[in-house]
Design a protein around this motif. Structure first.
Motif, PDB file in Angstrom:
ATOM      1  N   LYS A   2       0.815  -1.219   0.000  1.00  0.00           N
ATOM      2  CA  LYS A   2       0.000   0.000   0.000  1.00  0.00           C
ATOM      3  C   LYS A   2       0.847   1.266   0.000  1.00  0.00           C
ATOM      4  N   SER A   3       2.100   1.157   0.432  1.00  0.00           N
ATOM      5  CA  SER A   3       2.971   2.327   0.482  1.00  0.00           C
ATOM      6  C   SER A   3       4.407   1.867   0.702  1.00  0.00           C
ATOM      7  N   CYS A   4       5.334   2.787   0.462  1.00  0.00           N
ATOM      8  CA  CYS A   4       6.743   2.501   0.774  1.00  0.00           C
ATOM      9  C   CYS A   4       6.940   2.366   2.282  1.00  0.00           C
ATOM     10  N   ASP A   5       6.149   3.116   3.061  1.00  0.00           N
ATOM     11  CA  ASP A   5       6.244   3.003   4.519  1.00  0.00           C
ATOM     12  C   ASP A   5       5.956   1.578   4.972  1.00  0.00           C
ATOM     13  N   GLU A   6       4.947   0.958   4.375  1.00  0.00           N
ATOM     14  CA  GLU A   6       4.595  -0.417   4.733  1.00  0.00           C
ATOM     15  C   GLU A   6       5.754  -1.366   4.472  1.00  0.00           C
ATOM     16  N   ILE A   7       6.448  -1.149   3.365  1.00  0.00           N
ATOM     17  CA  ILE A   7       7.587  -2.000   3.014  1.00  0.00           C
ATOM     18  C   ILE A   7       8.713  -1.826   4.029  1.00  0.00           C
ATOM     19  N   ILE A   8       9.018  -0.583   4.382  1.00  0.00           N
ATOM     20  CA  ILE A   8      10.088  -0.317   5.344  1.00  0.00           C
ATOM     21  C   ILE A   8       9.762  -0.915   6.705  1.00  0.00           C
ATOM     22  N   PHE A   9       8.522  -0.768   7.133  1.00  0.00           N
ATOM     23  CA  PHE A   9       8.129  -1.257   8.449  1.00  0.00           C
ATOM     24  C   PHE A   9       8.079  -2.779   8.531  1.00  0.00           C
ATOM     25  N   SER A  10       7.627  -3.453   7.476  1.00  0.00           N
ATOM     26  CA  SER A  10       7.183  -4.830   7.674  1.00  0.00           C
ATOM     27  C   SER A  10       7.723  -5.876   6.726  1.00  0.00           C
ATOM     28  N   TYR A  11       8.420  -5.518   5.633  1.00  0.00           N
ATOM     29  CA  TYR A  11       8.826  -6.532   4.661  1.00  0.00           C
ATOM     30  C   TYR A  11      10.117  -7.220   5.098  1.00  0.00           C
ATOM     31  N   PRO A  12      10.082  -8.534   5.306  1.00  0.00           N
ATOM     32  CA  PRO A  12      11.295  -9.243   5.737  1.00  0.00           C
ATOM     33  C   PRO A  12      12.418  -9.179   4.703  1.00  0.00           C
ATOM     34  N   GLY A  13      12.037  -9.142   3.408  1.00  0.00           N
ATOM     35  CA  GLY A  13      13.064  -9.061   2.367  1.00  0.00           C
ATOM     36  C   GLY A  13      13.908  -7.814   2.505  1.00  0.00           C
ATOM     37  N   LEU A  14      13.271  -6.681   2.783  1.00  0.00           N
ATOM     38  CA  LEU A  14      14.025  -5.439   2.938  1.00  0.00           C
ATOM     39  C   LEU A  14      14.913  -5.491   4.171  1.00  0.00           C
ATOM     40  N   PHE A  15      14.394  -6.046   5.262  1.00  0.00           N
ATOM     41  CA  PHE A  15      15.209  -6.152   6.476  1.00  0.00           C
ATOM     42  C   PHE A  15      16.475  -6.960   6.196  1.00  0.00           C
ATOM     43  N   ALA A  16      16.310  -8.117   5.551  1.00  0.00           N
ATOM     44  CA  ALA A  16      17.470  -8.966   5.253  1.00  0.00           C
ATOM     45  C   ALA A  16      18.457  -8.252   4.341  1.00  0.00           C
ATOM     46  N   VAL A  17      17.947  -7.477   3.387  1.00  0.00           N
ATOM     47  CA  VAL A  17      18.821  -6.803   2.419  1.00  0.00           C
ATOM     48  C   VAL A  17      19.587  -5.662   3.075  1.00  0.00           C
ATOM     49  N   TRP A  18      18.928  -4.856   3.920  1.00  0.00           N
ATOM     50  CA  TRP A  18      19.681  -3.731   4.495  1.00  0.00           C
ATOM     51  C   TRP A  18      20.716  -4.223   5.520  1.00  0.00           C
ATOM     52  N   VAL A  19      20.388  -5.298   6.247  1.00  0.00           N
ATOM     53  CA  VAL A  19      21.407  -5.859   7.140  1.00  0.00           C
ATOM     54  C   VAL A  19      22.573  -6.382   6.314  1.00  0.00           C
ATOM     55  N   TYR A  20      22.259  -7.059   5.194  1.00  0.00           N
ATOM     56  CA  TYR A  20      23.330  -7.524   4.300  1.00  0.00           C
ATOM     57  C   TYR A  20      24.195  -6.356   3.836  1.00  0.00           C
ATOM     58  N   ARG A  21      23.594  -5.231   3.459  1.00  0.00           N
ATOM     59  CA  ARG A  21      24.379  -4.119   2.889  1.00  0.00           C
ATOM     60  C   ARG A  21      25.340  -3.543   3.933  1.00  0.00           C
ATOM     61  N   ILE A  22      24.948  -3.496   5.193  1.00  0.00           N
ATOM     62  CA  ILE A  22      25.876  -3.083   6.249  1.00  0.00           C
ATOM     63  C   ILE A  22      26.958  -4.137   6.442  1.00  0.00           C
ATOM     64  N   ALA A  23      26.547  -5.398   6.513  1.00  0.00           N
ATOM     65  CA  ALA A  23      27.505  -6.491   6.720  1.00  0.00           C
ATOM     66  C   ALA A  23      28.497  -6.577   5.566  1.00  0.00           C
ATOM     67  N   HIS A  24      28.023  -6.308   4.348  1.00  0.00           N
ATOM     68  CA  HIS A  24      28.905  -6.363   3.178  1.00  0.00           C
ATOM     69  C   HIS A  24      30.006  -5.315   3.274  1.00  0.00           C
ATOM     70  N   LYS A  25      29.660  -4.144   3.803  1.00  0.00           N
ATOM     71  CA  LYS A  25      30.683  -3.106   3.992  1.00  0.00           C
ATOM     72  C   LYS A  25      31.754  -3.583   4.971  1.00  0.00           C
ATOM     73  N   LEU A  26      31.345  -4.201   6.066  1.00  0.00           N
ATOM     74  CA  LEU A  26      32.305  -4.742   7.018  1.00  0.00           C
ATOM     75  C   LEU A  26      33.127  -5.860   6.381  1.00  0.00           C
ATOM     76  N   PHE A  27      32.494  -6.666   5.538  1.00  0.00           N
ATOM     77  CA  PHE A  27      33.188  -7.742   4.825  1.00  0.00           C
ATOM     78  C   PHE A  27      34.273  -7.157   3.919  1.00  0.00           C
ATOM     79  N   GLU A  28      33.943  -6.063   3.225  1.00  0.00           N
ATOM     80  CA  GLU A  28      34.924  -5.406   2.354  1.00  0.00           C
ATOM     81  C   GLU A  28      36.109  -4.869   3.149  1.00  0.00           C
ATOM     82  N   LEU A  29      35.861  -4.507   4.413  1.00  0.00           N
ATOM     83  CA  LEU A  29      36.925  -3.982   5.273  1.00  0.00           C
ATOM     84  C   LEU A  29      37.709  -5.099   5.969  1.00  0.00           C
TER      85      LEU A  29
END
Length: 316
Positions: free
Chosen positions: A157-184
């Protein structure tokens, strides 16, 4: 039926004697456990240097969520007046916690494996700053992920709904932080982060994978993305998809470590639920569509659809 009547004085004494009889065995058990810890078959960390704290890493993830999506997950109300103060306080806390955990990770490697000193305090501080400096870029990429999810999902229904509740987005943003640490080249922490997201969402993304912009995992449960996977831009995958390695020999850990073992997915690809794509030489060409439940171990040229034959259904 006979009913046993407990006499308070006698029963209490009997219970106390029973506890004492069993507790007397505990020192012997402790000695056996400690003796076993000296064996090579027992993994332990009994040392003066502290190891990374999983609980602290999870706390860092929760705090990072507050600064990556300001106002969505904050502990208090954010407004234009207190935004800078609140953001500054949270960033300072993250820096202190993250630099400490990075330092612990590096120091653990040095002591446990006899490696040369890496000046872990300095490296921890420097790496923590680099992660925080990368937040604006990560926010921009995540914005493209959110927009792609909204554009492709009529149920949102909105981008807010995706940010609040979509498990796919949660997994992806945690990955993007972890990937930066992996690069370091930070030990432990990247995997702790992505496995925490895995435990919550059922989505297993190795922090070493390379993933482009506008990446969407729809529904998500059962998705596996291996360490050497390369994913281009504007890729959408559904639940149960595996981007994995072919069956590995017994000594694969040493033979294939740091070698390409997982597939490459080029831009604008859609992979439907239950598909399995394996092998480091396997490339899924641009704009291809991979149907559900297919098994792929060889490359697919661009603009190709790969589908299962229509199954024969039996109605009784």
């Amino acid at each position: 039926m006979e009913t046993k009547i407990k006499i308070p004085g006698i029963t209490c004494k009997t219970d106390a004697d029973s506890v004492l009889k069993h507790r007397e065995k505990l020192p012997e058990i402790v000695d056996k456990i400690l003796s076993n810890c000296n064996e090579k078959t027992c993994y332990n960390h009994i040392a003066y240097e502290p190891i990374p704290s999983k609980e602290s890493v999870i706390k860092i993830i929760e705090l990072l969520k507050e600064i990556i999506f300001p106002g969505y997950f904050s502990r208090e109300k954010l407004d234009p007046v207190n935004l800078k103060y609140s953001m500054g306080q949270t960033v300072s806390i993250i820096f202190d916690m993250l630099s400490e955990q990075i330092c612990r990770s590096i120091r653990h490697d040095c002591f446990r494996y006899g490696r040369e000193c890496r000046n872990c305090d300095e490296e921890g501080n420097e790496s923590a700053v680099k992660v925080l400096e990368s937040i604006p870029d990560i926010q921009n990429i995540l914005a493209s992920d959110v927009e792609a999810a909204y554009e492709g999902d009529p149920a949102a229904k909105s981008c807010d709904e995706i940010i609040f509740s979509y498990p796919g987005l949660f997994a992806v943003w945690v990955y993007r932080i972890a990937h930066k640490l992996f690069e370091l080249n930070v030990p432990f922490l990247p995997r702790i982060m992505t496995e925490h997201a895995h435990s919550i969402t059922g989505i297993d993304i190795h922090p070493g994978a390379e993933i482009g912009r506008r990446f969407v995992i729809d529904h998500g449960t059962g998705v596996v993305i291996g360490e050497t996977t390369n994913i281009g831009n504007n890729v959408r995958i559904y639940q149960g998809v595996t981007l994995g390695a072919l069956s590995l020999p017994k000594d694969a850990g040493e033979q294939l470590r740091n070698k390409k073992r997982h597939p490459t997915i080029e831009d604008d690809v859609i992979i439907y639920s239950g598909a399995t794509i394996l092998g480091g030489d396997t490339v899924i060409g641009t704009r291809s569509v991979i149907g559900g439940n297919v098994w792929i171990t060889r490359s697919i040229p661009p603009d190709t659809k790969v589908l299962m034959e229509m199954p024969k259904l039996i109605y009784r």
